[in-house]
Design a protein around this motif. Structure first.
Motif, short mmCIF file in Angstrom:
data_model
loop_
_atom_site.label_atom_id
_atom_site.label_comp_id
_atom_site.label_asym_id
_atom_site.label_seq_id
_atom_site.Cartn_x
_atom_site.Cartn_y
_atom_site.Cartn_z
N ASP A 19 0.88 -1.17 -0.03
CA ASP A 19 -0.21 -0.06 0.13
C ASP A 19 0.87 1.14 -0.03
O ASP A 19 1.30 1.66 1.00
CB ASP A 19 -1.00 -0.12 1.15
CG ASP A 19 -1.94 1.20 1.16
OD1 ASP A 19 -2.08 1.72 0.09
OD2 ASP A 19 -2.53 1.42 2.26
N ILE A 20 1.25 1.72 -1.23
CA ILE A 20 2.22 2.87 -1.19
C ILE A 20 1.28 4.02 -2.38
O ILE A 20 0.33 3.61 -2.93
CB ILE A 20 3.37 2.49 -1.89
CG1 ILE A 20 3.07 1.84 -3.39
CG2 ILE A 20 4.18 1.62 -0.96
CD1 ILE A 20 4.68 1.42 -4.08
N ASP A 21 2.11 5.05 -2.21
CA ASP A 21 1.75 6.24 -3.08
C ASP A 21 2.29 6.43 -4.29
O ASP A 21 3.26 5.80 -4.47
CB ASP A 21 1.18 7.60 -2.28
CG ASP A 21 2.62 7.96 -1.48
OD1 ASP A 21 3.58 7.50 -1.97
OD2 ASP A 21 2.51 8.74 -0.58
N ASP A 22 2.10 7.41 -5.05
CA ASP A 22 2.72 7.92 -6.46
C ASP A 22 4.28 8.11 -5.86
O ASP A 22 5.21 7.55 -6.56
CB ASP A 22 2.36 8.93 -7.04
CG ASP A 22 0.91 8.55 -7.57
OD1 ASP A 22 1.00 7.57 -8.17
OD2 ASP A 22 -0.02 9.23 -7.54
N ALA A 23 4.40 9.05 -4.71
CA ALA A 23 5.70 9.27 -4.39
C ALA A 23 6.50 8.07 -4.31
O ALA A 23 7.82 7.87 -4.40
CB ALA A 23 5.75 10.34 -3.33
N SER A 24 6.19 7.21 -3.37
CA SER A 24 6.81 5.89 -2.81
C SER A 24 7.03 5.00 -4.00
O SER A 24 8.11 4.50 -4.21
CB SER A 24 6.03 5.34 -1.79
OG SER A 24 5.81 5.98 -0.88
N LEU A 25 6.21 4.96 -5.06
CA LEU A 25 6.57 4.20 -6.18
C LEU A 25 7.76 4.53 -6.99
O LEU A 25 8.51 4.01 -7.55
CB LEU A 25 5.04 4.19 -7.27
CG LEU A 25 5.13 3.09 -8.12
CD1 LEU A 25 5.42 1.67 -7.89
CD2 LEU A 25 3.84 3.39 -9.10
N GLU A 26 7.67 5.90 -7.15
CA GLU A 26 8.71 6.72 -7.66
C GLU A 26 9.93 6.32 -7.16
O GLU A 26 10.94 6.16 -7.92
CB GLU A 26 8.40 8.06 -8.14
CG GLU A 26 9.54 8.69 -8.89
CD GLU A 26 9.88 8.24 -10.07
OE1 GLU A 26 11.00 8.65 -10.66
OE2 GLU A 26 8.86 7.70 -10.79
N ALA A 27 10.14 6.49 -6.00
CA ALA A 27 11.30 6.08 -5.26
C ALA A 27 11.65 4.79 -5.30
O ALA A 27 12.90 4.26 -5.58
CB ALA A 27 10.78 6.42 -3.65
N LEU A 28 10.75 3.73 -5.35
CA LEU A 28 11.17 2.45 -5.93
C LEU A 28 11.70 1.84 -7.18
O LEU A 28 12.79 1.28 -7.26
CB LEU A 28 9.85 1.44 -5.55
CG LEU A 28 9.47 1.36 -4.12
CD1 LEU A 28 8.17 0.44 -3.95
CD2 LEU A 28 10.55 0.57 -3.20
N ARG A 29 11.18 2.85 -8.13
CA ARG A 29 11.70 2.87 -9.42
C ARG A 29 13.21 3.19 -9.54
O ARG A 29 14.04 2.42 -10.16
CB ARG A 29 10.90 3.76 -10.44
CG ARG A 29 11.35 3.41 -11.85
CD ARG A 29 10.54 4.55 -12.68
NE ARG A 29 11.16 5.79 -12.24
CZ ARG A 29 12.41 6.29 -12.73
NH1 ARG A 29 13.22 5.59 -13.70
NH2 ARG A 29 12.70 7.43 -12.31
N VAL A 30 13.44 4.23 -8.70
CA VAL A 30 14.65 4.98 -8.66
C VAL A 30 15.53 3.76 -8.02
O VAL A 30 16.73 3.51 -8.32
CB VAL A 30 14.93 6.09 -8.02
CG1 VAL A 30 16.25 6.55 -7.79
CG2 VAL A 30 13.97 7.22 -8.83
#
Length: 339
Positions: A19-30
């Motif tokens: 359960d994450i948000d857009d900002a956390s998802l972008e952090a995982l991509r990086v």
């Protein structure tokens, strides 16, 4: 290295599915796919592998990257759908709730009084006639028995555009224009703006409003004028209102009179409104001068008529107890909202 790739894939997919948000998802991509990400770091170490291992590990690395990218794309879509659902819930409208009422304007007090007077006179058989505010000297003065250099012009000094064109100082030119094109019987009122070169103060304005009336027919007398004005006064100021005539002079009527009404505030006993006199001057009137009839092409031997004129500001000030004419033109909403 295979174990490392499988570990990175497992950790990435687990965190992406949480359960994450857009900002956390972008952090995982990086973290996993960026230039300094874990998967990139593993790929940089492939140079240490034997030629036989490289293609195998490369294939696994590509599969891991593809799975992580697919998971991120799916998660983005999921978050987008969820955000839209939350927005629809937050912005949901209850169509049963009464809407916000829009504020509706209303007529200016001068317009209210003008409409009242128009209704009164139309009820007595008058029709409304209009004319230009930019007028010829002929209709404003000469056709009304006021030739050049006549003293009456001093009291009606107006604004000239040329020597022969001016801003009308009264609505009487409408009467002259009407008599030129319409033969008796005539029964009209002519409301409108007029202009005079007056200094602005509590009771004077270079722009104000008048309403004049004209009746021309066979056998018209001063008695008809008095009866009509009594009917008007009772309708506008109350059934107990009385009127009186005082001799006066107007160049376009003969005989002429100033017309007073009994004070509607004190019933004629004397008060602040009528300045203790019991009477209030309301308008001017008289029998149409034979010269005016002749200049407009009407035979004064056969026809006669009467005319009257009143200031709409004066009537409005009396009716609503307003003591400063300037309040009509200042557009102060605190004043306008009282009517």
């Amino acid at each position: 290295m295979k174990e490392t790739l499988n570990r990175i894939k497992a950790e990435a997919l687990e965190q992406i599915s949480s359960d994450i948000d857009d900002a956390s998802l972008e952090a995982l991509r990086v973290k996993y796919l960026g230039k300094k990400g874990e998967l990139t770091a593993v790929l940089r170490g492939m140079g240490q592998l034997s030629p036989e291992e490289r293609p195998i590990v490369g294939q696994i690395a590509n599969e891991v990257r593809a799975e992580i990218e697919a998971a991120i794309t799916a998660k983005k879509q999921e978050l987008s759908v969820k955000a839209l659902e939350n927005k629809l819930i937050a912005e949901k409208l209850d169509v049963t709730v009464p809407g916000t009422k829009k504020k509706v304007g209303h007529r200016h007090p001068l317009t209210l009084v003008q409409r009242d007077l128009e209704d009164i006179f139309m009820g007595m058989g008058f029709s409304i006639a209009e004319g230009p505010e930019v007028e010829y000297d002929y209709y404003n003065f000469k056709a009304l028995n006021i030739p050049e250099n006549h003293p009456a012009r001093d009291t009606q000094d107006t604004f000239y555009i040329t020597e022969n064109i001016l801003l009308r100082s009264q609505t009487s030119p409408v009467q002259a224009r009407t008599m030129e094109v319409q033969k008796p019987p005539i029964r009209i009122i002519s409301p409108g703006r007029v202009y005079r070169s007056d200094a602005m103060d509590a009771t004077h304005s270079p722009l104000f409003h008048q309403m004049e009336g004209l009746v021309v027919d066979e056998g018209i007398t001063m008695g008809d004028l008095k009866g009509m004005l009594e009917t008007f006064a009772k309708a506008e100021f109350g059934e107990d209102t009385r009127i009186r005539f005082r001799p006066h002079h107007f160049p376009f009527t003969e005989p002429s009179a100033e017309v007073d009404i009994s004070c509607f505030a004190c019933g004629g006993k004397g008060c602040r409104l009528c300045k203790g006199e019991g009477w209030i001057e309301i308008l001017g009137a008289g029998m149409v001068h034979p010269n005016v009839l002749s200049m407009c092409g009407i035979d004064p031997e056969k026809y006669s008529g009467f005319a009257f004129g009143l200031g709409l500001e004066r009537v409005t000030m009396l009716k609503y107890h307003i003591d400063d004419i300037r309040m009509f033109y200042e557009n102060d909403i605190r004043f306008i909202e009282q009517f």
